[in-house]
Scaffold this active site. Structure first.
Site, PDB file in Angstrom:
ATOM      1  N   LYS A   1      -7.507   1.535  -3.311  1.00  0.00           N
ATOM      2  CA  LYS A   1      -7.715   1.104  -1.911  1.00  0.00           C
ATOM      3  C   LYS A   1      -7.460   1.608  -1.267  1.00  0.00           C
ATOM      4  CE  LYS A   1      -5.091  -0.933   1.382  1.00  0.00           C
ATOM      5  NZ  LYS A   1      -5.765  -2.867   2.192  1.00  0.00           N
TER       6      LYS A   1
ATOM      7  N   LYS B   1      -1.911   4.916   8.941  1.00  0.00           N
ATOM      8  CA  LYS B   1      -1.321   5.249   7.514  1.00  0.00           C
ATOM      9  C   LYS B   1      -1.507   5.277   5.944  1.00  0.00           C
ATOM     10  CE  LYS B   1       1.377   2.065   4.094  1.00  0.00           C
ATOM     11  NZ  LYS B   1       2.231   0.543   3.441  1.00  0.00           N
TER      12      LYS B   1
ATOM     13  N   THR C   1       1.000  -1.286  -0.059  1.00  0.00           N
ATOM     14  CA  THR C   1       0.143   0.306  -0.525  1.00  0.00           C
ATOM     15  C   THR C   1       0.676   1.518   0.024  1.00  0.00           C
ATOM     16  OG1 THR C   1      -2.006  -1.763   1.106  1.00  0.00           O
ATOM     17  CG2 THR C   1      -1.328   1.655   1.024  1.00  0.00           C
TER      18      THR C   1
HETATM   19  P1  NAD Z   1       6.309  -6.105   6.936  1.00  0.00           P
HETATM   20  O1  NAD Z   1       6.772  -4.518   7.585  1.00  0.00           O
HETATM   21  O2  NAD Z   1       5.988  -7.288   7.932  1.00  0.00           O
HETATM   22  O3  NAD Z   1       7.773  -6.469   5.881  1.00  0.00           O
HETATM   23  C1  NAD Z   1       7.962  -5.710   5.129  1.00  0.00           C
HETATM   24  C2  NAD Z   1       9.289  -6.225   4.581  1.00  0.00           C
HETATM   25  O4  NAD Z   1       9.898  -5.403   3.911  1.00  0.00           O
HETATM   26  C3  NAD Z   1      10.396  -6.395   5.877  1.00  0.00           C
HETATM   27  O5  NAD Z   1      10.336  -7.639   6.186  1.00  0.00           O
HETATM   28  C4  NAD Z   1      11.087  -4.727   5.249  1.00  0.00           C
HETATM   29  O6  NAD Z   1      12.574  -6.344   6.175  1.00  0.00           O
HETATM   30  C5  NAD Z   1      11.412  -5.682   4.117  1.00  0.00           C
HETATM   31  N1  NAD Z   1      11.860  -4.365   3.645  1.00  0.00           N
HETATM   32  C6  NAD Z   1      11.998  -3.119   4.086  1.00  0.00           C
HETATM   33  N2  NAD Z   1      12.733  -2.599   2.710  1.00  0.00           N
HETATM   34  C7  NAD Z   1      13.058  -3.238   2.150  1.00  0.00           C
HETATM   35  C8  NAD Z   1      14.246  -3.082   1.113  1.00  0.00           C
HETATM   36  N3  NAD Z   1      15.317  -2.167   0.655  1.00  0.00           N
HETATM   37  N4  NAD Z   1      14.264  -4.722   0.493  1.00  0.00           N
HETATM   38  C9  NAD Z   1      13.964  -5.557   0.557  1.00  0.00           C
HETATM   39  N5  NAD Z   1      12.569  -5.785   1.587  1.00  0.00           N
HETATM   40  C10 NAD Z   1      12.992  -4.622   2.121  1.00  0.00           C
HETATM   41  O7  NAD Z   1       4.989  -5.435   6.611  1.00  0.00           O
HETATM   42  P2  NAD Z   1       3.794  -6.492   6.183  1.00  0.00           P
HETATM   43  O8  NAD Z   1       2.479  -5.458   7.189  1.00  0.00           O
HETATM   44  O9  NAD Z   1       3.920  -7.700   4.851  1.00  0.00           O
HETATM   45  O10 NAD Z   1       2.832  -5.508   4.563  1.00  0.00           O
HETATM   46  C11 NAD Z   1       3.363  -4.875   3.350  1.00  0.00           C
HETATM   47  C12 NAD Z   1       2.787  -3.832   2.470  1.00  0.00           C
HETATM   48  O11 NAD Z   1       0.833  -4.549   2.666  1.00  0.00           O
HETATM   49  C13 NAD Z   1       2.979  -3.276   3.572  1.00  0.00           C
HETATM   50  O12 NAD Z   1       2.483  -1.682   2.316  1.00  0.00           O
HETATM   51  C14 NAD Z   1       1.042  -2.684   4.264  1.00  0.00           C
HETATM   52  O13 NAD Z   1       0.780  -1.273   4.123  1.00  0.00           O
HETATM   53  C15 NAD Z   1      -0.173  -3.667   2.813  1.00  0.00           C
HETATM   54  N6  NAD Z   1      -0.668  -4.206   4.207  1.00  0.00           N
HETATM   55  C16 NAD Z   1      -0.535  -4.413   5.230  1.00  0.00           C
HETATM   56  C17 NAD Z   1      -1.344  -5.304   5.722  1.00  0.00           C
HETATM   57  C18 NAD Z   1      -1.286  -6.107   6.726  1.00  0.00           C
HETATM   58  O14 NAD Z   1      -2.853  -6.298   8.052  1.00  0.00           O
HETATM   59  N7  NAD Z   1      -0.271  -6.258   7.300  1.00  0.00           N
HETATM   60  C19 NAD Z   1      -2.970  -5.766   5.142  1.00  0.00           C
HETATM   61  C20 NAD Z   1      -2.807  -5.110   3.743  1.00  0.00           C
HETATM   62  C21 NAD Z   1      -1.924  -3.758   3.722  1.00  0.00           C
END
Ligand code: NAD
Length: 290
Positions: A162, A237, A87
């Site tokens: 979204k 966010k 997102t």
């Molecule tokens: P998260 O923080 O668990 O995962 C993000 C991952 O990206 C981490 O493991 C981090 O190490 C990795 N990362 C960061 N910078 C990086 C880079 N430069 N290179 C490689 N890896 C890198 O977050 P999440 O909960 O998995 O969410 C991910 C996305 O999905 C976000 O944009 C969030 O808004 C969206 N989202 C989350 C949910 C939820 O319920 N968690 C629901 C819908 C959408």
């Protein structure tokens, strides 16, 4: 298919695992998260993208997406699809898509709803922006990771859908919570309030499917001491992204603006961080009219 997957955190990890289970060859890269079983670990984002027909990204925000795209785009074979499921702000989604197209690739913005539970179960909903041909290429993969993929339009349309959806969600949650808080003070039983509203014109997903009152309606984070679920800081966010987009597009969104302000206070000045976004109910119920 040969797939690159960058960002294997709470969401990306189980999504990549489902692609592996379906028989696809997945190479992953993450700065810290472990690789799920069956995902080959690459030494860099560029290495994960090399030779891939589709590269997925599932990253925290637009700035990180832009940085990763700069590395990944030159490593991808011409004609491949870069599909971002994070997102992020609409502008970042469009900028990354433009860079990909300039390099002979196709790009999709495909944010999801359904949370970690949906990512694990393979029941996410994808909201997708980008060209028809790229959508057709990735659709079988969306079908593995999700239950529904809606092609919303050109680049950025997925992110637009979204943040509009989640702006409604944030506003509606606050409306539901403040109505419960008022009902409490009027001496109206919460169960009776649910029985009436859930079958009357005030019904909503937040009341009927995710009721913020403990012990009322179907099981929700309220029944588990407001453990997320969907954390208040993630709601914040998305509300901020909606307000950033509203400002850029000159749209008047007063309710979204107020919802963003209330979640900012809750997360940054009070005890909302780490709680489900429905914990707005005990917050409001404990307050007095200002
Ligand atoms: P998260 O923080 O668990 O995962 C993000 C991952 O990206 C981490 O493991 C981090 O190490 C990795 N990362 C960061 N910078 C990086 C880079 N430069 N290179 C490689 N890896 C890198 O977050 P999440 O909960 O998995 O969410 C991910 C996305 O999905 C976000 O944009 C969030 O808004 C969206 N989202 C989350 C949910 C939820 O319920 N968690 C629901 C819908 C959408």
């Amino acid at each position: 298919m040969k797939i690159g997957f960058i960002g294997l955190g709470n969401m990306g990890g189980p999504m990549a695992a489902n692609l592996v289970k379906a028989g696809h060859e997945v190479t992953g890269f993450d700065l810290s998260a472990p690789m799920p079983a069956g995902v080959a670990k690459a030494a860099s984002a560029a290495a994960a993208a090399q030779g891939a027909e589709v590269v997925f990204t599932m990253l925290p925000n637009g700035a990180i997406l832009r940085a990763v795209a700069v590395e990944v785009i030159p490593a991808m074979p011409k004609g491949a699809v870069l599909c971002d499921c994070s997102t992020v702000d609409v502008e970042s989604a469009r900028a990354v898509a433009e860079q990909a197209v300039a390099a002979g690739l196709a790009a999709l913005d495909a944010p999801v709803s359904g949370g970690v539970g949906g990512a694990t179960a393979g029941t996410l909903t994808f909201m997708v922006g980008g060209p028809d041909a790229a959508f057709a290429t990735v659709q079988p993969l969306f079908d593995i990771m999700g239950q529904k993929a809606v092609h919303c339009g050109a680049a950025g349309a997925g992110q637009a859908a979204k943040i509009c959806n989640n702006m409604i969600l944030g506003v509606t949650m606050i409306a539901t919570c403040e109505a419960f808080a008022l009902a409490d003070k009027l001496g109206l039983d919460r169960q009776k309030m649910f029985d009436v509203v859930s079958t009357s014109s005030g019904y909503s997903w937040t009341m009927n499917a995710y009721c913020p009152a403990p012990g009322v309606g179907p099981t929700s984070p309220a029944d588990n001491d407001y453990k997320p679920g969907f954390a208040a800081e993630l709601m914040l966010k998305d509300l901020r992204l909606s307000q950033q987009a509203a400002e850029a597009a000159d749209a008047d969104t007063p309710m979204g603006q107020l919802a963003a302000a209330l979640y900012t206070t809750f997360v940054e000045a009070e005890d909302g961080r780490g709680k489900d976004f429905s914990a707005m109910l005990p917050r409001l119920a404990a307050r007095h009219r200002g």
